[in-house]
Scaffold this motif. Structure first.
Motif, PDB file in Angstrom:
ATOM      1  N   ILE A  55       0.849  -1.206   0.000  1.00  0.00           N
ATOM      2  CA  ILE A  55       0.000   0.000   0.000  1.00  0.00           C
ATOM      3  C   ILE A  55       0.879   1.249   0.000  1.00  0.00           C
ATOM      4  N   ASP A  56       1.946   1.234   0.802  1.00  0.00           N
ATOM      5  CA  ASP A  56       2.863   2.380   0.856  1.00  0.00           C
ATOM      6  C   ASP A  56       3.532   2.658  -0.490  1.00  0.00           C
ATOM      7  N   VAL A  77      -6.532   6.501  -0.470  1.00  0.00           N
ATOM      8  CA  VAL A  77      -7.856   5.879  -0.592  1.00  0.00           C
ATOM      9  C   VAL A  77      -7.845   4.472   0.009  1.00  0.00           C
ATOM     10  N   MET A  78      -6.802   3.690  -0.268  1.00  0.00           N
ATOM     11  CA  MET A  78      -6.713   2.325   0.264  1.00  0.00           C
ATOM     12  C   MET A  78      -6.634   2.330   1.788  1.00  0.00           C
ATOM     13  N   ARG A  79      -5.850   3.230   2.339  1.00  0.00           N
ATOM     14  CA  ARG A  79      -5.746   3.303   3.804  1.00  0.00           C
ATOM     15  C   ARG A  79      -7.100   3.685   4.422  1.00  0.00           C
ATOM     16  N   MET A  80      -7.771   4.664   3.805  1.00  0.00           N
ATOM     17  CA  MET A  80      -9.067   5.094   4.339  1.00  0.00           C
ATOM     18  C   MET A  80     -10.102   3.975   4.224  1.00  0.00           C
ATOM     19  N   SER A  81     -10.057   3.238   3.109  1.00  0.00           N
ATOM     20  CA  SER A  81     -11.043   2.184   2.874  1.00  0.00           C
ATOM     21  C   SER A  81     -10.746   0.925   3.670  1.00  0.00           C
ATOM     22  N   GLU A 136     -17.788   8.335   2.253  1.00  0.00           N
ATOM     23  CA  GLU A 136     -16.999   9.100   3.222  1.00  0.00           C
ATOM     24  C   GLU A 136     -15.633   9.471   2.657  1.00  0.00           C
ATOM     25  N   ILE A 137     -15.037   8.536   1.917  1.00  0.00           N
ATOM     26  CA  ILE A 137     -13.729   8.809   1.310  1.00  0.00           C
ATOM     27  C   ILE A 137     -13.863   9.920   0.275  1.00  0.00           C
ATOM     28  N   ALA A 138     -14.904   9.856  -0.537  1.00  0.00           N
ATOM     29  CA  ALA A 138     -15.129  10.886  -1.559  1.00  0.00           C
ATOM     30  C   ALA A 138     -15.288  12.255  -0.909  1.00  0.00           C
ATOM     31  N   GLU A 139     -16.042  12.307   0.191  1.00  0.00           N
ATOM     32  CA  GLU A 139     -16.255  13.583   0.881  1.00  0.00           C
ATOM     33  C   GLU A 139     -14.949  14.130   1.467  1.00  0.00           C
ATOM     34  N   ARG A 140     -14.130  13.250   2.028  1.00  0.00           N
ATOM     35  CA  ARG A 140     -12.889  13.692   2.674  1.00  0.00           C
ATOM     36  C   ARG A 140     -11.792  14.071   1.677  1.00  0.00           C
ATOM     37  N   THR A 141     -11.781  13.386   0.525  1.00  0.00           N
ATOM     38  CA  THR A 141     -10.695  13.614  -0.438  1.00  0.00           C
ATOM     39  C   THR A 141     -11.075  14.569  -1.562  1.00  0.00           C
ATOM     40  N   GLY A 142     -12.377  14.766  -1.764  1.00  0.00           N
ATOM     41  CA  GLY A 142     -12.815  15.591  -2.879  1.00  0.00           C
ATOM     42  C   GLY A 142     -12.862  14.827  -4.193  1.00  0.00           C
ATOM     43  N   LEU A 143     -12.606  13.515  -4.159  1.00  0.00           N
ATOM     44  CA  LEU A 143     -12.696  12.686  -5.359  1.00  0.00           C
ATOM     45  C   LEU A 143     -14.151  12.324  -5.623  1.00  0.00           C
ATOM     46  N   SER A 144     -14.457  11.982  -6.857  1.00  0.00           N
ATOM     47  CA  SER A 144     -15.800  11.493  -7.164  1.00  0.00           C
ATOM     48  C   SER A 144     -15.914  10.056  -6.650  1.00  0.00           C
ATOM     49  N   PRO A 145     -17.137   9.591  -6.374  1.00  0.00           N
ATOM     50  CA  PRO A 145     -17.301   8.210  -5.930  1.00  0.00           C
ATOM     51  C   PRO A 145     -16.724   7.192  -6.923  1.00  0.00           C
ATOM     52  N   SER A 146     -16.848   7.471  -8.213  1.00  0.00           N
ATOM     53  CA  SER A 146     -16.293   6.537  -9.206  1.00  0.00           C
ATOM     54  C   SER A 146     -14.766   6.528  -9.162  1.00  0.00           C
ATOM     55  N   ALA A 147     -14.148   7.674  -8.883  1.00  0.00           N
ATOM     56  CA  ALA A 147     -12.679   7.720  -8.758  1.00  0.00           C
ATOM     57  C   ALA A 147     -12.234   6.948  -7.515  1.00  0.00           C
ATOM     58  N   VAL A 148     -12.990   7.073  -6.437  1.00  0.00           N
ATOM     59  CA  VAL A 148     -12.679   6.318  -5.218  1.00  0.00           C
ATOM     60  C   VAL A 148     -12.741   4.832  -5.517  1.00  0.00           C
ATOM     61  N   LYS A 149     -13.820   4.407  -6.174  1.00  0.00           N
ATOM     62  CA  LYS A 149     -13.979   2.991  -6.512  1.00  0.00           C
ATOM     63  C   LYS A 149     -12.832   2.519  -7.398  1.00  0.00           C
ATOM     64  N   TRP A 150     -12.440   3.343  -8.378  1.00  0.00           N
ATOM     65  CA  TRP A 150     -11.338   2.970  -9.273  1.00  0.00           C
ATOM     66  C   TRP A 150     -10.054   2.768  -8.486  1.00  0.00           C
TER      67      TRP A 150
END
Length: 194
Positions: free
Chosen positions: A125-126, A135-139, A148-162
């Motif tokens: 992961i590092d 994203v991996m650490r948060m998830s 929650e990750i999308a809200e904290r990072t400003g990424l779209s939900p699809s980018a988080v999923k990717w």
């Protein structure tokens, strides 16, 4: 139950109404139990974890006033509980294996292998690109939902999923090429995938 009725029930539980809490448990017990059962594959563990989850919900009932969708809320709580329990079992080098795996615990170094595998996964992961690593650490370590990750990072939900899919693929490749017993691979993957 419609959203309005659910919201009223959650507000009543948040105020400490035990009868409303019993109603909430009656409605959601089996969906939570079956969700946990699919993650743990153990009826005993699923029963225990489901009780733990509802106990925590009661203890933190004031938070229910802010919940929009209880099913999502309780499923995330369940996933986080399973991840936490599995992480504890992997990191605790003195942890006993589940009964169905006891016969495979003939190696005194098996618990150390769990820890080594987990440490190696953390190193993988590092080594990921910064955003994917975050994203991996948060998830998978903090147990946050994609939303929650999308809200904290400003990424779209699809980018988080990717990022999560790409990260898990990197970890799967690492685990597939690692020269360990198959059991270790399954246990390590379970910690990250659930």
């Amino acid at each position: 139950m419609d959203a309005s009725a659910e919201h009223e029930l959650l507000l009543s539980v948040a105020r400490g109404d035990e009868k409303s809490f019993k109603q909430l448990v009656d409605i959601y017990w089996w969906p939570v139990y079956y969700n946990i059962l699919t993650l743990t594959k153990s009826t005993v563990t699923a029963q225990e974890f489901t009780q733990d989850i509802f106990l925590k919900i009661w203890q933190k009932r004031a938070l229910l006033a802010e919940v929009d969708n209880f099913m999502n809320y309780v499923f995330v709580a369940g996933k986080n509980h399973v991840i936490s329990a599995m992480r504890k079992k992997v990191l605790d080098t003195n942890a006993a294996l589940p009964d169905d795996l006891v016969e495979t615990n003939n190696s005194p170094g098996l618990a150390m292998d769990y820890k080594e595998t987990w440490d190696a996964i953390l190193k993988v992961i590092d080594s990921m690109p910064k955003k994917q690593q975050q994203v991996m650490r948060m998830s998978r370590i903090e147990g946050l939902s994609n939303k929650e990750i999308a809200e904290r990072t400003g990424l779209s939900p699809s980018a988080v999923k990717w990022h999560i899919v790409a990260g898990l693929n990197t970890i799967r490749i690492f685990l597939a090429t690692r020269n360990r017993e198959f059991l270790l691979i399954l246990l390590s993957a379970a910690v990250l995938l659930y």
